[in-house]
Design a protein around this motif. Structure first.
Motif, PDB file in Angstrom:
ATOM      1  N   THR A   1       4.110  -0.788  -2.628  1.00 49.61           N
ATOM      2  CA  THR A   1       3.941  -0.126  -4.058  1.00 49.61           C
ATOM      3  C   THR A   1       2.564  -0.888  -4.712  1.00 49.61           C
ATOM      4  O   THR A   1       1.732   0.034  -5.361  1.00 49.61           O
ATOM      5  CB  THR A   1       5.053  -0.286  -4.791  1.00 49.61           C
ATOM      6  OG1 THR A   1       6.014   0.330  -4.134  1.00 49.61           O
ATOM      7  CG2 THR A   1       4.739   0.414  -6.223  1.00 49.61           C
ATOM      8  N   SER A   2       2.331  -2.027  -4.388  1.00 49.36           N
ATOM      9  CA  SER A   2       1.246  -2.774  -5.209  1.00 49.36           C
ATOM     10  C   SER A   2      -0.252  -2.220  -4.462  1.00 49.36           C
ATOM     11  O   SER A   2      -1.232  -2.071  -5.131  1.00 49.36           O
ATOM     12  CB  SER A   2       1.282  -4.271  -5.122  1.00 49.36           C
ATOM     13  OG  SER A   2       1.254  -4.602  -3.450  1.00 49.36           O
ATOM     14  N   ASP A   3      -0.151  -1.899  -3.124  1.00 53.38           N
ATOM     15  CA  ASP A   3      -1.332  -1.411  -2.523  1.00 53.38           C
ATOM     16  C   ASP A   3      -1.713   0.139  -3.189  1.00 53.38           C
ATOM     17  O   ASP A   3      -2.918   0.215  -3.381  1.00 53.38           O
ATOM     18  CB  ASP A   3      -1.224  -1.154  -0.993  1.00 53.38           C
ATOM     19  CG  ASP A   3      -0.728  -2.370  -0.428  1.00 53.38           C
ATOM     20  OD1 ASP A   3      -1.507  -3.593  -0.999  1.00 53.38           O
ATOM     21  OD2 ASP A   3      -0.352  -2.620   0.718  1.00 53.38           O
ATOM     22  N   ILE A   4      -0.618   0.772  -3.389  1.00 57.40           N
ATOM     23  CA  ILE A   4      -0.834   2.084  -4.150  1.00 57.40           C
ATOM     24  C   ILE A   4      -1.401   1.962  -5.244  1.00 57.40           C
ATOM     25  O   ILE A   4      -2.475   2.562  -5.804  1.00 57.40           O
ATOM     26  CB  ILE A   4       0.397   2.872  -3.949  1.00 57.40           C
ATOM     27  CG1 ILE A   4       0.821   3.279  -2.619  1.00 57.40           C
ATOM     28  CG2 ILE A   4       0.373   4.279  -4.897  1.00 57.40           C
ATOM     29  CD1 ILE A   4       2.287   3.898  -2.558  1.00 57.40           C
ATOM     30  N   ALA A   5      -0.997   1.026  -6.203  1.00 54.68           N
ATOM     31  CA  ALA A   5      -1.346   0.643  -7.479  1.00 54.68           C
ATOM     32  C   ALA A   5      -2.838   0.320  -7.260  1.00 54.68           C
ATOM     33  O   ALA A   5      -3.651   0.883  -8.239  1.00 54.68           O
ATOM     34  CB  ALA A   5      -0.340  -0.138  -8.334  1.00 54.68           C
ATOM     35  N   THR A   6      -2.964  -0.509  -6.564  1.00 53.97           N
ATOM     36  CA  THR A   6      -4.474  -1.165  -6.372  1.00 53.97           C
ATOM     37  C   THR A   6      -5.627   0.016  -6.075  1.00 53.97           C
ATOM     38  O   THR A   6      -6.670   0.102  -6.806  1.00 53.97           O
ATOM     39  CB  THR A   6      -4.501  -2.326  -5.168  1.00 53.97           C
ATOM     40  OG1 THR A   6      -3.580  -3.146  -5.690  1.00 53.97           O
ATOM     41  CG2 THR A   6      -5.930  -2.542  -5.058  1.00 53.97           C
ATOM     42  N   VAL A   7      -5.198   0.821  -5.204  1.00 54.64           N
ATOM     43  CA  VAL A   7      -5.969   1.926  -4.862  1.00 54.64           C
ATOM     44  C   VAL A   7      -6.101   2.931  -6.056  1.00 54.64           C
ATOM     45  O   VAL A   7      -7.240   3.363  -6.510  1.00 54.64           O
ATOM     46  CB  VAL A   7      -5.672   2.807  -3.566  1.00 54.64           C
ATOM     47  CG1 VAL A   7      -6.339   3.949  -3.386  1.00 54.64           C
ATOM     48  CG2 VAL A   7      -5.924   1.787  -2.306  1.00 54.64           C
TER      49      VAL A   7
END
Length: 163
Positions: free
Chosen positions: A129-135
């Motif tokens: 989920t943090s990867d999605i938020a970063t993008v």
């Protein structure tokens, strides 16, 4: 993998039962509550697939917001809370709809079989989920803000129209 299959079966049967009862229930409040069961099962399946972001979006947006709006709409409009016999269509509508549903299922199953056949789906690493938020908040921050302003403008217009 065996335990995951059993867990899937424990999730899918209540999900399908909730979906069936949502469609066939004559009581509108029960239909909405069965929709909650079906959506919760869908969120659980997304969690099993490793798509936590999508699962919690289903929980927050659909179960947390849409279902509450349905229930508030039912309470505000004073919909009869008992069973309603005229919620169903006539037989001449049900039979073609059922046949069309079966045909669509067969076409989709054939398309999946034609595309994948007996090939096994390769295991993958779940998306964090943090990867999605970063993008979302770096690369797509401008489109994200544009969509939020469009939704805000729609909300303001809806509010003005009802005042």
């Amino acid at each position: 993998r065996e335990a995951a299959n059993w867990a899937f079966l424990l999730i899918v049967f209540p999900t399908l039962y909730g979906a069936w009862q949502t469609v066939t229930s004559n009581n509108i409040v029960r239909a909405v509550l069965f929709l909650v069961v079906s959506l919760a099962g869908t969120a659980a399946m997304f969690l099993m697939l490793g798509a936590a972001f999508v699962a919690w979006t289903v929980v927050l947006v659909y179960i947390g917001a849409v279902i509450i709006l349905f229930l508030i709409g039912i309470m505000i409009t004073r919909v009869p809370l008992g069973t309603e016999s005229n919620l169903s269509h006539a037989r001449e509508v049900k039979v073609p709809a059922a046949l069309l549903s079966v045909v669509l299922f067969v076409v989709m199953a054939w398309a999946v079989w034609d595309a994948f056949g007996m090939n096994m789906i390769q295991p993958f690493n779940p998306t964090n989920t943090s990867d999605i938020a970063t993008v979302l908040f770096t690369r797509f921050v401008i489109p994200f803000e544009v969509v939020s302003f469009v939704l805000l403008a729609a909300l303001i217009e809806i509010g003005r129209a009802h005042v």
